[in-house]
Design an enzyme around this catalytic site. Structure first.
Site, mmCIF file in Angstrom:
data_model
loop_
_atom_site.group_PDB
_atom_site.id
_atom_site.type_symbol
_atom_site.label_atom_id
_atom_site.label_comp_id
_atom_site.label_asym_id
_atom_site.label_seq_id
_atom_site.Cartn_x
_atom_site.Cartn_y
_atom_site.Cartn_z
ATOM 1 N N GLY A 245 -37.794 83.549 63.165
ATOM 2 C CA GLY A 245 -38.284 84.374 64.266
ATOM 3 C C GLY A 245 -39.794 84.392 64.194
ATOM 4 O O GLY A 245 -40.503 83.750 64.974
ATOM 5 N N ARG A 246 -40.284 85.105 63.193
ATOM 6 C CA ARG A 246 -41.724 85.243 62.985
ATOM 7 C C ARG A 246 -42.460 83.894 63.018
ATOM 8 O O ARG A 246 -43.490 83.756 63.670
ATOM 9 C CB ARG A 246 -41.959 85.912 61.624
ATOM 10 C CG ARG A 246 -43.408 86.246 61.313
ATOM 11 C CD ARG A 246 -43.540 86.765 59.877
ATOM 12 N NE ARG A 246 -42.578 87.804 59.586
ATOM 13 C CZ ARG A 246 -42.731 89.102 59.884
ATOM 14 N NH1 ARG A 246 -43.838 89.520 60.435
ATOM 15 N NH2 ARG A 246 -41.784 89.973 59.595
ATOM 16 N N CYS B 167 -51.854 110.353 69.306
ATOM 17 C CA CYS B 167 -52.290 111.566 68.618
ATOM 18 C C CYS B 167 -51.572 111.755 67.289
ATOM 19 O O CYS B 167 -50.775 112.679 67.111
ATOM 20 C CB CYS B 167 -52.113 112.772 69.526
ATOM 21 S SG CYS B 167 -53.224 112.656 70.927
ATOM 22 N N ARG C 101 -46.625 97.578 63.776
ATOM 23 C CA ARG C 101 -46.516 97.012 62.423
ATOM 24 C C ARG C 101 -47.470 97.645 61.403
ATOM 25 O O ARG C 101 -47.044 97.969 60.291
ATOM 26 C CB ARG C 101 -46.659 95.500 62.454
ATOM 27 C CG ARG C 101 -45.571 94.820 63.297
ATOM 28 C CD ARG C 101 -45.552 93.315 63.126
ATOM 29 N NE ARG C 101 -45.071 92.926 61.823
ATOM 30 C CZ ARG C 101 -45.823 92.539 60.806
ATOM 31 N NH1 ARG C 101 -47.124 92.446 60.954
ATOM 32 N NH2 ARG C 101 -45.288 92.242 59.646
ATOM 33 N N GLU D 108 -32.933 80.151 61.113
ATOM 34 C CA GLU D 108 -33.146 81.179 62.138
ATOM 35 C C GLU D 108 -34.539 81.777 62.036
ATOM 36 O O GLU D 108 -34.690 82.972 61.789
ATOM 37 C CB GLU D 108 -32.131 82.313 61.951
ATOM 38 C CG GLU D 108 -30.686 81.876 61.959
ATOM 39 C CD GLU D 108 -29.744 82.994 61.552
ATOM 40 O OE1 GLU D 108 -30.191 84.006 60.982
ATOM 41 O OE2 GLU D 108 -28.547 82.853 61.813
HETATM 42 C C1 PLP Z 1 -34.586 89.139 61.878
HETATM 43 C C2 PLP Z 1 -33.650 88.054 61.542
HETATM 44 C C3 PLP Z 1 -34.099 86.729 61.437
HETATM 45 C C4 PLP Z 1 -35.543 86.337 61.598
HETATM 46 O O1 PLP Z 1 -36.394 86.779 60.623
HETATM 47 P P1 PLP Z 1 -37.903 86.259 60.633
HETATM 48 O O2 PLP Z 1 -38.509 86.864 59.433
HETATM 49 O O3 PLP Z 1 -38.546 86.726 61.880
HETATM 50 O O4 PLP Z 1 -37.868 84.775 60.549
HETATM 51 C C5 PLP Z 1 -33.158 85.744 61.189
HETATM 52 N N1 PLP Z 1 -31.853 86.040 61.043
HETATM 53 C C6 PLP Z 1 -31.378 87.289 61.135
HETATM 54 C C7 PLP Z 1 -29.944 87.535 60.991
HETATM 55 C C8 PLP Z 1 -32.256 88.337 61.381
HETATM 56 O O5 PLP Z 1 -31.790 89.590 61.460
#
Ligand code: PLP
Length: 418
Positions: free
Chosen positions: A274-275, A342, A311, A272
């Site tokens: 994301g980043r 601000c 971030r 999974e």
């Molecule tokens: C946020 C999240 C991800 C992704 O994390 P990354 O660091 O962006 O790869 C994967 N699985 C779950 C359950 C998450 O909450």
């Protein structure tokens, strides 16, 4: 090394289009995504693992839920990891079929569970309470469990999720009992899941997590509960510092899949990211409004602050910055790159050498594709900014900048105050 963009005559080009022209055409601040890089990132991580084992890549869409970005990844064959009903519905709208989506909520309501189950989306259960509630709401539903592996990893304390005592997942010593209970309840049990945190750069925590998952899988198998997949979560980091090394994906993939194939009878790995998929596909372009010498410090004041990219303020994250219209020019001095909010904590970058920044220059903030727009806000009553997608030198607006009127649209003023 961080991903670098092409430069022509001292100007940054993103997907073959000049950053200066993008700002002229679409305004500032603006998130700009290079479609080719996005596709490459997805294919690189998919191929690294699918070379060894049947792999399903579920993009963790909380990193970036723009519909066009979701559609591109759908075309590449991605599945989805969604953490809310909002994300599930957004991904359905982007064209994903329900069976390619996995829902991993935390502390979710019965009504949300019902909506997700009714849509036919698999539910990755986070707690015993959620299991008992789901058993009443959607008996026999397809599920997996998120476990707390007791292993954490991440770019900062706020994003480490897997350690003992974390709010996420089934505590290790309750996992077996929970699966047995789920079987008794008649659930359609498909897999096991752990997510140790976000932005980790070393292989070891993933190995430690997999060891625990493998042990659990085998113990469950001995009890007649055979799983279809192991889900290793996301968390694979990317370099944010110019000289930082990338994680060795092949080493990670080889070691993890070796363990699964040699020690279990599970045939499918789910990941999974994301980043990893979106981060370096996107830069934030923000115009310099103001340059100030405050004596002890020099400031470059931009039109994007922590309302646009939180971030740095939230996690002390490092984002590399450059002047997109002065690429490769000799640097003159050190500056803090700050925004229009601000608060003194409003910054994008500290102590960066930049080439004689002037009003009207364009700062490019690198690695802005993950947890950038998706965490932006209206703080200080500043509308959300636009997003642009570039492909082969052609730029498309994929989200209009919000208007001031749109910021007011949900407010109601009682009759007596009018
Ligand atoms: C946020 C999240 C991800 C992704 O994390 P990354 O660091 O962006 O790869 C994967 N699985 C779950 C359950 C998450 O909450």
């Amino acid at each position: 090394m961080i991903h670098e963009f092409e430069t022509r005559d001292g100007v940054m080009y993103i997907g073959g289009k000049s950053a200066v022209e993008i700002v002229e055409e679409f305004g500032s601040p603006v998130y700009v995504t290079d479609e080719a890089r996005l596709r490459e990132n997805f294919c690189r991580i998919r191929d690294a693992f699918s070379k060894y084992i049947d792999t399903r890549v579920h993009y963790a869409c909380k990193a970036n839920t723009n519909l066009s970005i979701l559609k591109i990844l759908e075309q590449e064959g991605a599945g989805i990891d969604a953490v809310s009903i909002g994300e599930v519905l957004t991904c359905l709208k982007a064209g994903y079929s329900p069976n390619r989506i996995m829902y991993t909520g935390v502390n979710v309501s019965d009504s949300e569970l019902k909506q997700v189950a009714d849509l036919g989306v698999m539910i990755n259960i986070d707690s015993v309470s959620e299991m008992e509630r789901l058993a009443r709401i959607a008996p026999g539903h397809k599920i997996s469990f998120r476990i707390t592996p007791g292993v954490g990893s991440g770019h900062g304390a706020k994003v480490i999720t897997g350690t003992k005592g974390a709010k996420f997942g089934i505590p290790l010593d309750e996992v077996i009992g929970t699966y047995v209970r789920a079987k008794d309840l008649g659930f359609d049990i498909r897999g096991i899941h752990a997510h140790i945190g976000s932005g980790g750069q070393s292989v070891e925590p993933f190995m430690d997590m997999m060891e625990i998952l493998v042990e659990l899988v085998n113990e469950l198998s001995g009890l007649g509960i055979d799983l279809e997949f192991i889900d290793m979560g996301g968390g694979i980091g990317v370099p944010y510092q110019p000289q930082e090394e990338e994680m060795d994906l092949d080493e990670l993939a080889m070691n993890l899949t070796d363990m699964i194939l040699e020690e279990t009878n599970v045939k499918t790995l789910v990941l999974e990211p994301g980043r990893y998929v979106v981060c370096d596909s996107t830069v934030l372009l923000t115009k310099v409004n103001d340059v100030k010498d405050a004596g002890t410090k020099k400031y470059v004041g931009c039109d994007a602050g922590f309302n646009t990219l939180i971030r740095p303020a939230m996690y002390d994250s490092f984002h590399y910055v450059a002047l997109a219209n002065k690429m490769g020019k000799a640097c003159t001095d050190k500056f803090d790159v700050v925004g229009p909010i601000c608060e003194s904590g409003d910054y994008l970058a500290h102590d960066r050498v930049l080439p004689d920044p002037k009003e009207g220059d364009i700062v490019a903030v690198y690695n802005a594709g993950a947890y950038g727009f998706s965490m932006s806000s209206n703080y200080n009553s500043r509308p959300l900014c636009a997003e642009v997608l570039v492909c082969d030198g052609h730029a498309d607006l994929i989200r209009e900048a919000e208007s001031i009127e749109e910021m007011w649209r949900h407010q109601k003023v009682p009759e007596r105050l009018r």
